[in-house]
Design a protein around this motif. Structure first.
Motif, PDB file in Angstrom:
ATOM      1  N   ARG A 117     -56.274  26.290  54.924  1.00  0.00           N
ATOM      2  CA  ARG A 117     -55.019  25.114  55.584  1.00  0.00           C
ATOM      3  C   ARG A 117     -53.370  25.258  54.858  1.00  0.00           C
ATOM      4  NH1 ARG A 117     -54.559  19.677  52.117  1.00  0.00           N
ATOM      5  NH2 ARG A 117     -51.960  19.961  52.839  1.00  0.00           N
ATOM      6  N   SER A 118     -52.840  24.414  55.006  1.00  0.00           N
ATOM      7  CA  SER A 118     -51.120  25.132  54.974  1.00  0.00           C
ATOM      8  C   SER A 118     -50.169  24.101  54.314  1.00  0.00           C
ATOM      9  CB  SER A 118     -50.377  24.747  56.695  1.00  0.00           C
ATOM     10  OG  SER A 118     -48.544  24.690  56.204  1.00  0.00           O
ATOM     11  N   PHE A 119     -49.778  25.033  52.824  1.00  0.00           N
ATOM     12  CA  PHE A 119     -49.672  23.927  52.033  1.00  0.00           C
ATOM     13  C   PHE A 119     -47.800  23.800  52.069  1.00  0.00           C
ATOM     14  CE2 PHE A 119     -52.868  22.961  49.554  1.00  0.00           C
ATOM     15  CZ  PHE A 119     -54.137  23.900  50.131  1.00  0.00           C
ATOM     16  N   SER A 120     -47.172  24.294  53.553  1.00  0.00           N
ATOM     17  CA  SER A 120     -45.481  24.789  53.127  1.00  0.00           C
ATOM     18  C   SER A 120     -44.833  23.688  53.212  1.00  0.00           C
ATOM     19  CB  SER A 120     -46.354  25.529  54.562  1.00  0.00           C
ATOM     20  OG  SER A 120     -46.212  24.465  55.915  1.00  0.00           O
ATOM     21  N   ARG A 121     -45.900  21.649  52.877  1.00  0.00           N
ATOM     22  CA  ARG A 121     -45.177  21.077  52.757  1.00  0.00           C
ATOM     23  C   ARG A 121     -45.520  19.956  51.294  1.00  0.00           C
ATOM     24  NH1 ARG A 121     -40.671  20.379  56.868  1.00  0.00           N
ATOM     25  NH2 ARG A 121     -41.661  20.925  58.708  1.00  0.00           N
ATOM     26  N   TYR A 122     -45.877  21.262  50.755  1.00  0.00           N
ATOM     27  CA  TYR A 122     -46.592  20.386  49.277  1.00  0.00           C
ATOM     28  C   TYR A 122     -46.368  21.311  47.739  1.00  0.00           C
ATOM     29  CZ  TYR A 122     -49.086  17.231  52.229  1.00  0.00           C
ATOM     30  OH  TYR A 122     -49.494  15.918  53.414  1.00  0.00           O
ATOM     31  N   ALA A 123     -46.191  20.480  47.363  1.00  0.00           N
ATOM     32  CA  ALA A 123     -45.726  21.520  45.787  1.00  0.00           C
ATOM     33  C   ALA A 123     -46.294  22.251  45.775  1.00  0.00           C
ATOM     34  CB  ALA A 123     -45.033  20.503  44.725  1.00  0.00           C
ATOM     35  N   MET A 124     -46.404  23.432  44.976  1.00  0.00           N
ATOM     36  CA  MET A 124     -47.620  24.336  44.648  1.00  0.00           C
ATOM     37  C   MET A 124     -46.431  24.882  43.353  1.00  0.00           C
ATOM     38  SD  MET A 124     -48.085  26.891  47.653  1.00  0.00           S
ATOM     39  CE  MET A 124     -49.929  27.525  47.071  1.00  0.00           C
ATOM     40  N   GLY A 125     -47.747  25.349  42.174  1.00  0.00           N
ATOM     41  CA  GLY A 125     -47.439  25.728  40.863  1.00  0.00           C
ATOM     42  C   GLY A 125     -48.289  26.715  40.212  1.00  0.00           C
ATOM     43  N   TRP A 126     -48.243  27.433  39.147  1.00  0.00           N
ATOM     44  CA  TRP A 126     -48.947  28.229  38.469  1.00  0.00           C
ATOM     45  C   TRP A 126     -48.726  27.584  37.286  1.00  0.00           C
ATOM     46  CZ3 TRP A 126     -50.754  33.024  39.858  1.00  0.00           C
ATOM     47  CH2 TRP A 126     -50.779  33.796  41.216  1.00  0.00           C
ATOM     48  N   ALA A 159     -55.124  29.715  27.927  1.00  0.00           N
ATOM     49  CA  ALA A 159     -55.517  30.418  26.774  1.00  0.00           C
ATOM     50  C   ALA A 159     -56.804  30.004  26.565  1.00  0.00           C
ATOM     51  CB  ALA A 159     -54.569  31.330  25.737  1.00  0.00           C
ATOM     52  N   PRO A 160     -57.775  30.598  25.842  1.00  0.00           N
ATOM     53  CA  PRO A 160     -59.125  30.558  24.996  1.00  0.00           C
ATOM     54  C   PRO A 160     -58.713  29.545  24.016  1.00  0.00           C
ATOM     55  CG  PRO A 160     -58.841  32.939  25.079  1.00  0.00           C
ATOM     56  CD  PRO A 160     -57.872  32.958  25.567  1.00  0.00           C
ATOM     57  N   GLY A 161     -59.165  28.536  24.205  1.00  0.00           N
ATOM     58  CA  GLY A 161     -59.499  27.813  22.668  1.00  0.00           C
ATOM     59  C   GLY A 161     -57.831  26.681  23.485  1.00  0.00           C
ATOM     60  N   LYS A 162     -57.468  26.833  24.158  1.00  0.00           N
ATOM     61  CA  LYS A 162     -56.434  25.663  24.300  1.00  0.00           C
ATOM     62  C   LYS A 162     -55.846  25.059  25.466  1.00  0.00           C
ATOM     63  CE  LYS A 162     -52.982  28.420  22.078  1.00  0.00           C
ATOM     64  NZ  LYS A 162     -52.053  29.702  21.282  1.00  0.00           N
ATOM     65  N   GLU A 163     -55.412  24.118  25.951  1.00  0.00           N
ATOM     66  CA  GLU A 163     -55.397  23.486  27.222  1.00  0.00           C
ATOM     67  C   GLU A 163     -54.770  24.239  28.142  1.00  0.00           C
ATOM     68  OE1 GLU A 163     -55.710  18.688  25.390  1.00  0.00           O
ATOM     69  OE2 GLU A 163     -53.691  19.798  26.237  1.00  0.00           O
ATOM     70  N   ARG A 164     -55.220  23.991  29.834  1.00  0.00           N
ATOM     71  CA  ARG A 164     -53.941  24.188  30.927  1.00  0.00           C
ATOM     72  C   ARG A 164     -52.875  23.798  31.094  1.00  0.00           C
ATOM     73  NH1 ARG A 164     -57.350  25.234  36.660  1.00  0.00           N
ATOM     74  NH2 ARG A 164     -59.089  25.951  34.505  1.00  0.00           N
ATOM     75  N   ASP A 165     -51.993  24.648  30.457  1.00  0.00           N
ATOM     76  CA  ASP A 165     -50.341  24.712  30.647  1.00  0.00           C
ATOM     77  C   ASP A 165     -49.858  24.941  31.839  1.00  0.00           C
ATOM     78  OD1 ASP A 165     -49.859  24.677  27.199  1.00  0.00           O
ATOM     79  OD2 ASP A 165     -50.225  22.676  28.632  1.00  0.00           O
ATOM     80  N   VAL A 166     -48.692  24.522  32.209  1.00  0.00           N
ATOM     81  CA  VAL A 166     -48.065  24.383  33.463  1.00  0.00           C
ATOM     82  C   VAL A 166     -46.871  25.537  32.819  1.00  0.00           C
ATOM     83  CG1 VAL A 166     -46.304  23.071  33.011  1.00  0.00           C
ATOM     84  CG2 VAL A 166     -45.938  24.251  35.288  1.00  0.00           C
ATOM     85  N   THR A 186     -37.052  23.704  41.410  1.00  0.00           N
ATOM     86  CA  THR A 186     -38.209  25.034  40.321  1.00  0.00           C
ATOM     87  C   THR A 186     -37.867  24.644  39.207  1.00  0.00           C
ATOM     88  OG1 THR A 186     -36.373  26.215  39.976  1.00  0.00           O
ATOM     89  CG2 THR A 186     -38.123  26.637  41.564  1.00  0.00           C
ATOM     90  N   TYR A 187     -39.463  24.692  38.729  1.00  0.00           N
ATOM     91  CA  TYR A 187     -39.392  23.910  36.572  1.00  0.00           C
ATOM     92  C   TYR A 187     -40.084  25.075  36.489  1.00  0.00           C
ATOM     93  CZ  TYR A 187     -41.832  21.857  33.254  1.00  0.00           C
ATOM     94  OH  TYR A 187     -42.001  21.261  31.741  1.00  0.00           O
ATOM     95  N   TYR A 188     -39.644  25.861  35.332  1.00  0.00           N
ATOM     96  CA  TYR A 188     -39.928  26.082  34.152  1.00  0.00           C
ATOM     97  C   TYR A 188     -40.902  25.394  32.630  1.00  0.00           C
ATOM     98  CZ  TYR A 188     -38.795  29.501  37.423  1.00  0.00           C
ATOM     99  OH  TYR A 188     -38.733  30.854  38.519  1.00  0.00           O
ATOM    100  N   ALA A 189     -41.446  26.155  32.087  1.00  0.00           N
ATOM    101  CA  ALA A 189     -41.481  25.436  30.771  1.00  0.00           C
ATOM    102  C   ALA A 189     -40.499  26.544  29.607  1.00  0.00           C
ATOM    103  CB  ALA A 189     -43.154  26.609  30.824  1.00  0.00           C
TER     104      ALA A 189
END
Length: 125
Positions: free
Chosen positions: A27-36, A40-47, A58-61
């Motif tokens: 499917r196309s995601f061209s109309r929606y936000a995406m992110g990375w 890390a081991p033992g840590k939560e998933r962070d933006v 854009t947004y950056y940590a």
């Protein structure tokens, strides 16, 4: 069925660079936000970074500002993350994600509906 596939991870020395790619299919995601995001081991998933549907916003940590650049090519249904001046603390599994709701960059993992399988980035000191 929508699918996101990351590539470009690997082992690099501190100060080096890597470019991650995320190819979307089904499917196309061209109309929606995406992110990375990263985990890390033992840590939560962070933006790490997020980008609007158009790429204009854009947004950056804080930890990656000035070193990483997120971009997208909607015609190719592909998301990128250019990572420069890498540090050992950047070591993690990196995931790309796509929203099916938001058009502006959202730094919250639970707001994303589609996820890739992840690619390992290891930065040696």
């Amino acid at each position: 069925q929508a699918q996101l596939v990351e590539s470009g991870g690997g082992l690099v020395q501190a100060g080096g660079s890597l470019r991650l790619s995320c190819a979307a299919s089904g499917r196309s995601f061209s109309r929606y936000a995406m992110g990375w995001f990263r985990q890390a081991p033992g840590k939560e998933r962070d933006v790490v970074a997020a980008i609007s549907w158009s790429g204009r916003s854009t947004y950056y940590a804080d930890s990656v500002k000035g070193r990483f650049t997120i971009s997208r090519v909607n015609a190719k249904n592909t998301l990128y993350l250019q990572m420069n001046s890498l540090k050992p603390e950047d070591t993690a599994v990196y995931y790309c994600a796509a929203s099916s709701t938001y058009t502006s960059p959202i730094p919250i993992p639970r707001e994303y509906d589609y996820w890739g399988q992840g690619t390992q980035v290891t930065v040696s000191s």
